[in-house]
Design a protein around this motif. Structure first.
Motif, PDB file in Angstrom:
ATOM      1  N   ARG A   1       1.148  -1.112  -0.040  1.00 61.98           N
ATOM      2  CA  ARG A   1      -0.420  -0.075  -0.258  1.00 61.98           C
ATOM      3  C   ARG A   1       0.839   1.198   0.161  1.00 61.98           C
ATOM      4  O   ARG A   1       1.212   2.199   1.049  1.00 61.98           O
ATOM      5  CB  ARG A   1      -0.692   0.115   1.391  1.00 61.98           C
ATOM      6  CG  ARG A   1      -1.944  -1.160   0.943  1.00 61.98           C
ATOM      7  CD  ARG A   1      -2.848  -1.297   1.990  1.00 61.98           C
ATOM      8  NE  ARG A   1      -4.104  -2.315   2.164  1.00 61.98           N
ATOM      9  CZ  ARG A   1      -4.894  -2.256   2.373  1.00 61.98           C
ATOM     10  NH1 ARG A   1      -5.199  -1.538   3.550  1.00 61.98           N
ATOM     11  NH2 ARG A   1      -6.258  -3.541   2.141  1.00 61.98           N
TER      12      ARG A   1
ATOM     13  N   ASP B   1       1.399   1.869  -6.939  1.00 61.49           N
ATOM     14  CA  ASP B   1       0.753   2.101  -7.684  1.00 61.49           C
ATOM     15  C   ASP B   1       1.318   2.585  -9.050  1.00 61.49           C
ATOM     16  O   ASP B   1       0.856   2.440 -10.186  1.00 61.49           O
ATOM     17  CB  ASP B   1      -0.149   2.565  -6.829  1.00 61.49           C
ATOM     18  CG  ASP B   1      -0.593   2.613  -5.892  1.00 61.49           C
ATOM     19  OD1 ASP B   1      -0.974   1.279  -5.834  1.00 61.49           O
ATOM     20  OD2 ASP B   1      -1.888   3.306  -4.868  1.00 61.49           O
TER      21      ASP B   1
ATOM     22  N   TRP C   1     -10.192   1.656   3.636  1.00 63.63           N
ATOM     23  CA  TRP C   1      -8.923   1.068   1.853  1.00 63.63           C
ATOM     24  C   TRP C   1      -9.699   1.153   0.876  1.00 63.63           C
ATOM     25  O   TRP C   1     -10.462   0.779   1.087  1.00 63.63           O
ATOM     26  CB  TRP C   1      -8.394   0.421   2.072  1.00 63.63           C
ATOM     27  CG  TRP C   1      -7.279  -0.163   0.740  1.00 63.63           C
ATOM     28  CD1 TRP C   1      -7.054  -1.332   0.263  1.00 63.63           C
ATOM     29  CD2 TRP C   1      -6.151   0.526   0.475  1.00 63.63           C
ATOM     30  NE1 TRP C   1      -6.654  -0.679  -0.695  1.00 63.63           N
ATOM     31  CE2 TRP C   1      -5.438  -0.224  -0.636  1.00 63.63           C
ATOM     32  CE3 TRP C   1      -4.918   1.045   0.807  1.00 63.63           C
ATOM     33  CZ2 TRP C   1      -4.490   0.076  -1.483  1.00 63.63           C
ATOM     34  CZ3 TRP C   1      -3.615   1.797   0.052  1.00 63.63           C
ATOM     35  CH2 TRP C   1      -3.674   1.060  -0.611  1.00 63.63           C
TER      36      TRP C   1
END
Length: 393
Positions: free
Chosen positions: A20, A25, A279
Motif C-alpha cells: 500500500r 501504484d 482502503w
C-alpha cells in the motif's frame, strides 16, 4: 517505436502492489507501457508475492539480481521503509539512475540506521550530508532531543544520491534543487504518471458513497497522517457548514490518524459531514475522485513530493485545494487554488467551498484535466523516461 532504434534495457526496482504505497501504484501504471517500448526486468521485492493479476509479460527477477551489461538500473526512492531494500544497490557497479519521489529522505535515513540500532551510521551520514549542523542534530537526537521540523530542515538527500549516475524528478522545483546540490549529476524531469480513469460517472460514485447531488463534496485521498492538515481541513469544513454550505468531507484511505480525525470531527460538531471509506481496492479506485467538487492536499510541512493524489483528481477533472508552497505552485491557480500554510488556511478553504457551483467553477475542472493531459499520462511519462535514459546511455 522505430525498428532501427535499439530498445533500452532497464532493471526496475521499486515497491510493487499489493504494497500500500503510492510508488507501488505508480509502478503498475507505468511498467506495462514501459515494457512495450523497452526491455524491462523487474526486481522482486523481498518477502513479496506477485498478485494474481500480475501482467504475464513483465519479467520478474530475484531481489539480488545483478544488472546485465548494457542494462540501466532504474531505482525508485521514497521517504518510507518500503524502499530500504534498494539502498544497497545504489553503490553497485554499473549504471544506476534514481527516480526521486520525495525530496526529503531523512525518514528513510532513520529507518536504515537508527531503525537498525546504528547511531554511528546515522551520525556519520548526517555529518556527510549537512556538516557540523548535521552532526549536532544526530548528537541531540541520541539524548532524546528532536524537533518536528528536523527531517525537513535536514533532508539527507546526498546520503543516497552521491554515488548514482543520474536522477529523475517530477517537478521543476525538485529539478532545480538537485542541480544545485549535485551539479555533476545529470537530472531529468519526468511528469509523475497516473492512469487515466477513462469515462467517470460522478452520479454513480456519489450514490455509492451515499452523497446527495446537492451536497458540496470535499475529498481527501491517501494515507492519513496528522501532517496532512487535519485541523485546518476540519475547521474549514465547520466554517463552511456554519455559513450554510451543505459540505461533506469524504476521506478515501486509511492511516494512523483516522481515529483522531473522527474525534476531532465530533469536537468540531461536523461528525455528520464526515464520510470515511477506508482502503479502496485498485479496481474501484480510479473513478472515486469524480465524486468530489474539490480535492484537498494540504500537507505541512511537505517532503517535496509531487502528489499523485492531486493528479488523480486532475485526471477526473476535479480541482484541488493545495498548500501554496514549492512544487504545488507549478500548477495553475484555477486547477489548484492555494491555501496559505498556517491559521488562515481554514478560512480560505471555507471561502473556496462556498464558491463551488458558481458559473466559473466548471472552468476549474477543465483546467485540472488540461494539467493532467499536459504531462502526466503514463505513455508520455514512458517517452520522457526513455528520452532521458538515452542521454546517459
Amino acid at each position: 517505436m522505430d525498428p532501427h532504434v535499439k530498445p533500452a534495457r532497464i532493471l526496475w526496482g521499486s515497491p510493487l502492489p499489493p504494497t500500500r504505497s503510492g510508488v507501488a501504484d505508480y509502478a503498475m501504471e507505468v511498467l506495462p507501457d514501459l515494457a512495450r517500448s523497452a526491455t524491462v526486468r523487474v526486481l522482486r521485492p523481498p518477502d513479496w508475492t506477485a498478485p494474481a493479476d500480475w501482467p504475464r509479460d513483465l519479467d520478474l527477477v530475484p531481489t539480488d539480481a545483478a544488472a546485465r551489461p548494457g542494462e540501466i538500473a532504474l531505482l525508485h526512492l521514497g521517504n518510507n521503509p518500503y524502499h530500504l531494500w534498494l539502498l544497497d544497490r545504489l553503490r553497485l557497479e554499473g549504471r544506476t539512475v534514481v527516480v526521486l519521489h520525495d525530496a526529503v529522505l531523512h525518514h528513510l535515513l532513520v529507518e536504515s540506521t537508527l531503525g537498525l540500532g546504528d547511531q554511528t551510521a546515522y551520525s556519520s551520514a548526517l555529518a556527510s550530508a549537512h556538516g557540523r549542523a548535521g552532526q549536532a542534530l544526530a548528537a541531540a537526537r541520541a539524548v532524546g532531543i528532536e524537533g518536528h521540523l528536523d527531517p525537513f530542515l535536514f533532508p539527507a538527500r546526498q546520503v543516497f544520491l552521491d554515488s548514482v549516475n543520474a536522477v529523475c524528478v517530477h517537478s521543476r522545483w525538485a529539478e532545480e534543487l538537485i542541480r544545485r546540490e549535485l551539479p555533476e549529476v545529470p537530472v531529468g524531469r519526468v511528469g509523475l504518471a497516473v492512469a487515466d480513469p477513462g469515462p467517470t460517472y460522478r452520479g454513480a460514485v456519489r450514490a455509492r458513497l451515499g452523497l446527495r447531488p446537492d451536497e458540496v463534496v470535499l475529498m481527501h485521498l491517501g494515507f492519513l497522517t496528522p501532517e496532512k492538515g487535519l485541523v485546518e481541513i476540519l475547521t474549514g469544513v465547520a466554517a463552511a457548514n456554519a455559513s450554510g454550505v451543505p459540505v461533506r468531507l469524504v476521506v478515501v484511505g486509511e492511516g494512523r490518524a483516522m481515529e483522531t480525525l473522527r474525534r476531532a470531527a465530533n469536537s468540531a460538531g461536523v461528525e455528520d459531514c464526515l464520510v470515511v471509506t477506508g482502503w479502496v481496492e485498485a479496481a474501484d479506485f480510479p473513478g472515486f475522485p469524480a465524486a468530489a467538487d474539490l480535492g484537498i492536499v494540504f500537507r505541512t510541512p511537505s517532503a517535496g513530493e509531487t502528489s499523485a493524489a492531486v493528479l488523480r483528481f486532475f485526471a477526473c477533472s476535479v480541482p484541488v485545494a493545495v498548500g501554496g508552497v514549492r512544487q504545488f505552485l507549478e500548477w495553475p491557480e484555477p486547477a489548484a487554488p492555494r491555501l496559505t500554510p498556517g491559521p488562515s488556511a481554514a478560512a480560505e478553504l471555507a471561502r473556496i467551498l462556498a464558491r463551488v457551483g458558481e458559473p466559473m467553477w466548471a472552468d476549474r475542472g477543465t483546467s485540472a484535466r488540461r494539467c493532467y493531459e499536459a504531462s502526466h499520462r503514463p505513455e508520455q511519462a514512458v517517452r520522457d523516461i526513455l528520452a532521458f535514459l538515452s542521454t546517459i546511455a
